[in-house]
Design a protein around this motif. Sequence first.
Motif, PDB file in Angstrom:
ATOM      1  N   ILE A   1      18.630  14.723  21.357  1.00 33.19           N
ATOM      2  CA  ILE A   1      17.724  15.866  21.508  1.00 33.19           C
ATOM      3  C   ILE A   1      16.917  15.598  22.764  1.00 33.19           C
ATOM      4  O   ILE A   1      16.379  14.496  22.937  1.00 33.19           O
ATOM      5  CB  ILE A   1      16.799  16.007  20.284  1.00 33.19           C
ATOM      6  N   ASN A   2      16.899  16.568  23.633  1.00 37.16           N
ATOM      7  CA  ASN A   2      16.122  16.403  24.854  1.00 37.16           C
ATOM      8  C   ASN A   2      14.650  16.583  24.504  1.00 37.16           C
ATOM      9  O   ASN A   2      14.155  17.693  24.328  1.00 37.16           O
ATOM     10  CB  ASN A   2      16.570  17.431  25.896  1.00 37.16           C
ATOM     11  N   ARG A   3      13.973  15.460  24.367  1.00 33.35           N
ATOM     12  CA  ARG A   3      12.575  15.503  23.901  1.00 33.35           C
ATOM     13  C   ARG A   3      11.632  16.006  24.972  1.00 33.35           C
ATOM     14  O   ARG A   3      10.530  16.437  24.662  1.00 33.35           O
ATOM     15  CB  ARG A   3      12.124  14.109  23.471  1.00 33.35           C
ATOM     16  N   ARG A   4      12.040  15.883  26.228  1.00 34.97           N
ATOM     17  CA  ARG A   4      11.161  16.387  27.275  1.00 34.97           C
ATOM     18  C   ARG A   4      11.096  17.895  27.197  1.00 34.97           C
ATOM     19  O   ARG A   4      10.086  18.512  27.455  1.00 34.97           O
ATOM     20  CB  ARG A   4      11.689  15.961  28.650  1.00 34.97           C
ATOM     21  N   GLN A   5      12.236  18.478  26.832  1.00 36.79           N
ATOM     22  CA  GLN A   5      12.291  19.939  26.830  1.00 36.79           C
ATOM     23  C   GLN A   5      12.050  20.540  25.458  1.00 36.79           C
ATOM     24  O   GLN A   5      11.814  21.743  25.352  1.00 36.79           O
ATOM     25  CB  GLN A   5      13.655  20.406  27.349  1.00 36.79           C
ATOM     26  N   SER A   6      12.213  19.739  24.416  1.00 42.76           N
ATOM     27  CA  SER A   6      12.099  20.357  23.098  1.00 42.76           C
ATOM     28  C   SER A   6      11.665  19.332  22.057  1.00 42.76           C
ATOM     29  O   SER A   6      11.871  18.130  22.220  1.00 42.76           O
ATOM     30  CB  SER A   6      13.449  20.957  22.691  1.00 42.76           C
ATOM     31  N   ASP A   7      11.088  19.864  21.005  1.00 40.26           N
ATOM     32  CA  ASP A   7      10.710  19.096  19.824  1.00 40.26           C
ATOM     33  C   ASP A   7      10.019  17.771  20.145  1.00 40.26           C
ATOM     34  O   ASP A   7      10.439  16.714  19.676  1.00 40.26           O
ATOM     35  CB  ASP A   7      11.960  18.844  18.951  1.00 40.26           C
ATOM     36  N   PRO A   8       8.950  17.822  20.928  1.00 43.18           N
ATOM     37  CA  PRO A   8       8.269  16.564  21.240  1.00 43.18           C
ATOM     38  C   PRO A   8       7.666  15.924  19.978  1.00 43.18           C
ATOM     39  O   PRO A   8       7.453  14.710  19.952  1.00 43.18           O
ATOM     40  CB  PRO A   8       7.180  16.989  22.228  1.00 43.18           C
ATOM     41  N   ASP A   9       7.436  16.735  18.978  1.00 44.26           N
ATOM     42  CA  ASP A   9       6.816  16.197  17.765  1.00 44.26           C
ATOM     43  C   ASP A   9       7.829  15.599  16.802  1.00 44.26           C
ATOM     44  O   ASP A   9       7.467  15.175  15.703  1.00 44.26           O
ATOM     45  CB  ASP A   9       6.023  17.302  17.059  1.00 44.26           C
ATOM     46  N   GLN A  10       9.077  15.624  17.209  1.00 42.73           N
ATOM     47  CA  GLN A  10      10.130  14.968  16.435  1.00 42.73           C
ATOM     48  C   GLN A  10      10.217  15.472  15.010  1.00 42.73           C
ATOM     49  O   GLN A  10      10.298  14.697  14.064  1.00 42.73           O
ATOM     50  CB  GLN A  10       9.938  13.441  16.439  1.00 42.73           C
ATOM     51  N   TYR A  11      10.221  16.782  14.880  1.00 38.86           N
ATOM     52  CA  TYR A  11      10.484  17.340  13.552  1.00 38.86           C
ATOM     53  C   TYR A  11      11.944  17.134  13.175  1.00 38.86           C
ATOM     54  O   TYR A  11      12.289  17.115  12.017  1.00 38.86           O
ATOM     55  CB  TYR A  11      10.192  18.839  13.541  1.00 38.86           C
ATOM     56  N   PHE A  12      12.771  17.000  14.212  1.00 39.59           N
ATOM     57  CA  PHE A  12      14.202  16.900  13.957  1.00 39.59           C
ATOM     58  C   PHE A  12      14.761  15.641  14.599  1.00 39.59           C
ATOM     59  O   PHE A  12      14.217  15.152  15.594  1.00 39.59           O
ATOM     60  CB  PHE A  12      14.930  18.119  14.544  1.00 39.59           C
ATOM     61  N   VAL A  13      15.812  15.129  14.022  1.00 36.06           N
ATOM     62  CA  VAL A  13      16.529  14.008  14.636  1.00 36.06           C
ATOM     63  C   VAL A  13      18.011  14.351  14.602  1.00 36.06           C
ATOM     64  O   VAL A  13      18.469  15.134  13.762  1.00 36.06           O
ATOM     65  CB  VAL A  13      16.294  12.666  13.884  1.00 36.06           C
ATOM     66  N   ILE A  14      18.717  13.765  15.538  1.00 33.70           N
ATOM     67  CA  ILE A  14      20.158  14.036  15.592  1.00 33.70           C
ATOM     68  C   ILE A  14      20.887  12.710  15.483  1.00 33.70           C
ATOM     69  O   ILE A  14      20.430  11.685  16.016  1.00 33.70           O
ATOM     70  CB  ILE A  14      20.524  14.793  16.890  1.00 33.70           C
ATOM     71  N   ASP A  15      21.972  12.715  14.761  1.00 32.51           N
ATOM     72  CA  ASP A  15      22.814  11.520  14.684  1.00 32.51           C
ATOM     73  C   ASP A  15      23.630  11.474  15.970  1.00 32.51           C
ATOM     74  O   ASP A  15      24.388  12.397  16.271  1.00 32.51           O
ATOM     75  CB  ASP A  15      23.729  11.620  13.457  1.00 32.51           C
ATOM     76  N   SER A  16      23.431  10.396  16.743  1.00 34.84           N
ATOM     77  CA  SER A  16      24.038  10.365  18.070  1.00 34.84           C
ATOM     78  C   SER A  16      25.561  10.367  18.006  1.00 34.84           C
ATOM     79  O   SER A  16      26.217  10.795  18.936  1.00 34.84           O
ATOM     80  CB  SER A  16      23.549   9.134  18.832  1.00 34.84           C
ATOM     81  N   LYS A  17      26.103   9.905  16.892  1.00 34.40           N
ATOM     82  CA  LYS A  17      27.575   9.868  16.799  1.00 34.40           C
ATOM     83  C   LYS A  17      28.137  11.162  16.244  1.00 34.40           C
ATOM     84  O   LYS A  17      29.124  11.681  16.749  1.00 34.40           O
ATOM     85  CB  LYS A  17      28.004   8.725  15.872  1.00 34.40           C
ATOM     86  N   THR A  18      27.535  11.666  15.159  1.00 32.64           N
ATOM     87  CA  THR A  18      28.142  12.797  14.453  1.00 32.64           C
ATOM     88  C   THR A  18      27.596  14.138  14.898  1.00 32.64           C
ATOM     89  O   THR A  18      28.215  15.164  14.641  1.00 32.64           O
ATOM     90  CB  THR A  18      27.901  12.674  12.942  1.00 32.64           C
ATOM     91  N   GLY A  19      26.420  14.164  15.527  1.00 30.79           N
ATOM     92  CA  GLY A  19      25.847  15.454  15.906  1.00 30.79           C
ATOM     93  C   GLY A  19      25.154  16.163  14.751  1.00 30.79           C
ATOM     94  O   GLY A  19      24.770  17.317  14.895  1.00 30.79           O
ATOM     95  N   VAL A  20      25.013  15.474  13.620  1.00 33.74           N
ATOM     96  CA  VAL A  20      24.338  16.111  12.488  1.00 33.74           C
ATOM     97  C   VAL A  20      22.827  16.073  12.751  1.00 33.74           C
ATOM     98  O   VAL A  20      22.265  15.021  13.033  1.00 33.74           O
ATOM     99  CB  VAL A  20      24.670  15.395  11.163  1.00 33.74           C
ATOM    100  N   ILE A  21      22.218  17.255  12.665  1.00 34.92           N
ATOM    101  CA  ILE A  21      20.776  17.351  12.882  1.00 34.92           C
ATOM    102  C   ILE A  21      20.109  17.350  11.514  1.00 34.92           C
ATOM    103  O   ILE A  21      20.521  18.086  10.611  1.00 34.92           O
ATOM    104  CB  ILE A  21      20.426  18.626  13.663  1.00 34.92           C
ATOM    105  N   LYS A  22      19.126  16.463  11.385  1.00 36.51           N
ATOM    106  CA  LYS A  22      18.414  16.360  10.114  1.00 36.51           C
ATOM    107  C   LYS A  22      16.942  16.663  10.333  1.00 36.51           C
ATOM    108  O   LYS A  22      16.413  16.503  11.436  1.00 36.51           O
ATOM    109  CB  LYS A  22      18.519  14.938   9.564  1.00 36.51           C
TER     110      LYS A  22
END
Length: 586
Positions: free
Chosen positions: A276-297
């Motif tokens: 997730i491009n934190r500079r451009q979006s979701d700086p508060d980290q409401y979401f995380v993405i699995d770097s391998k699978t692309g699953v957003i939690k």
Amino acid sequence: QGPEPRGMGFLLHVILWMLVGRCSAMLAMLDLTIDEEQPAGTIIGDISAGLPPGISAYNYIISELDGTAVTSDLDIDEITGIIKTAKVLDRETRDLYNFFAVTKGGATVQVKIVVKDINDHAPTFPQSKSTLRIPERTPIGARFSLDAAVDADSYPFNTQGYVIKKGNLGQAFKLESKRGSDNVLNLDLVVSSDLDREMRSSYSLTLEAFDGGSPSKSSQMTLDVSIQDINDNAPLFNQSRYHALISENLQPGSNILQVFATDADEGENGVVIYEINRRQSDPDQYFVIDSKTGVIKLNKGLDYEVKKVHELVVQARDNATHPEITTAFVTVHVRDYNDNQPTMTIIFLSEDGSPQISEGAQPGQYVARISVSDPDYGEYSNVNVSLEGGDGKFALTTKDNIIYLICVDKLLDREERDAYELRVTATDSGTPPLRAESSFTLHIVDVNDNPPLFDQQVYSQTIPEVVYPGSFVLQVTARDKDQGPNGDVRYSILHNQKTHSDWFTIDPVTGIITTVAALDYETDPLPTLTVVVTDGGRPALSSTATVNVFLQDVNDNEPVFNSNFYNVSIKENAPVGTCFLKVRPI
Ligand SMILES: *[C@@H]1O[C@H](CO)[C@@H](O)[C@H](O)[C@H]1NC(C)=O
Ligand SMILES: *[C@@H]1O[C@H](CO)[C@@H](O)[C@H](O)[C@H]1NC(C)=O
Ligand SMILES: *[C@@H]1O[C@H](CO)[C@@H](O)[C@H](O)[C@H]1NC(C)=O
Ligand SMILES: CC(=O)N[C@H]1CO[C@H](CO)[C@@H](O)[C@@H]1O
């Protein structure tokens, strides 16, 4: 041979040269040729042919340089001077024989035998199979040096060219050759089209080298070219935009959606890492993405009141040294957890609170009151309420969009339709809209608006005048369209002395008319009844019908004189035929 004999030979040679040097006039040359590969014993020439004119000789002293193989390869008759091959000569082993033949008279002939080439060798690659790695996107014209084919023959029987016989798909390569200083035909593989590993990752080329013989000899080798990946493809998302709708009460850790990207490259160049491009979006980290699978939690709890839509910039990066990055957008809509379905409360405005309305209700009369509310916001005007199923007989009205009233819109008739399935729907303006629905059966309550009616307006019956009291005369029937007591019918007779209706009675329930007295034709041959039917409504409605009873006469009387004693006086001399008395029955 050891060093000493060679030394001796060399010494002899030097002496000979000194000799020749002194008697230069006596030196003659004899050049001979012979094709290689001739059988042993083939005559090459005669030394005496090299003697100056006028000189002939027998017996030659043969002098050769050490290591020149004259004695071993040639058979020189020292008496006649005839030179033959002592064995099969191979030009590729030795292409020149050089010796001096000295006559007794001191004449010296320098004999030079050139072994001529025949095409007895094919050009041969050092390896029958080899491998070459070429990076994709190598510029056209780039050259890769290959091992040249070796052909022991001399020009023109040595290697004259190269061709690609097989496997050059798409004319990806060509061969270029150049004669080197060592007379070897050097070989380059030249890239001649754009190599794209993602299109074709390997080539198996069959190369052929040919020489100048006629027919030419050739040989082949297999060159396996494997195209090495470079990071020339960026990861590619299967959608440019992803959407999700989640409830604000979704538990952290829950999966929301999966993004998916592929990279056509190989190895680390093709590995896709999601971020997730934190500079451009979701700086508060409401979401995380699995770097391998692309699953957003979901990473932490959301609050609809704070943010209703989250836009994530998700990127897929490959794992190359100079990675390529592709971006996709994920829109997460948060749904207010409190935005439950609106709830609806319906109060029926009938006496007992049940869903009913009198058929006599006038347009405008209220049937029910509906209030729409939301558990969180209380009464709530942002909904659309609609009514279905009333056949146009009912309408909804509201003043404030909070309280709705169902009212009668057109006159009702229970006898036509006694119940309506009504459905009230409340739809809010959310996205997606949430609905509340309530269905009920509205019963139409009867009013006594229909009088009972006889099936016939006039009934007739013929009976003999002599029947016992209690005899059946006929049955009248009446119907009332109303319901319940309003529809209950009771029969009675409207008595009238003059028509002798008192001879008859009627069962109030069944409508069966029977006699209650003796009938007398002589008294009244046609007694007439007026029957009444009355319903149980309040007030009651009634109607009447006429029953005509025709009596049949029976001979039930002996004739009777009107007097049983007559005293008549008659004058004498009364003319014959004078009527003096009239008797008659009663
Ligand atoms: C993209 O990939 C995701 C995850 O595998 C999948 O759920 C989605 O249906 C794909 N979308 C398309 C348009 O193929
Ligand atoms: C990316 O490459 C590095 C080293 O090049 C390696 O350590 C790492 O495991 C790779 N990551 C993935 C997800 O393959
Ligand atoms: C109710 O419905 C009508 C027509 O279907 C629409 O024009 C109106 O905007 C709606 N109102 C609300 C509050 O949803
Ligand atoms: C039997 C009887 O009553 N006879 C009478 C009839 O009428 C005459 C005259 O009026 C009487 O004289 C009879 O006695």
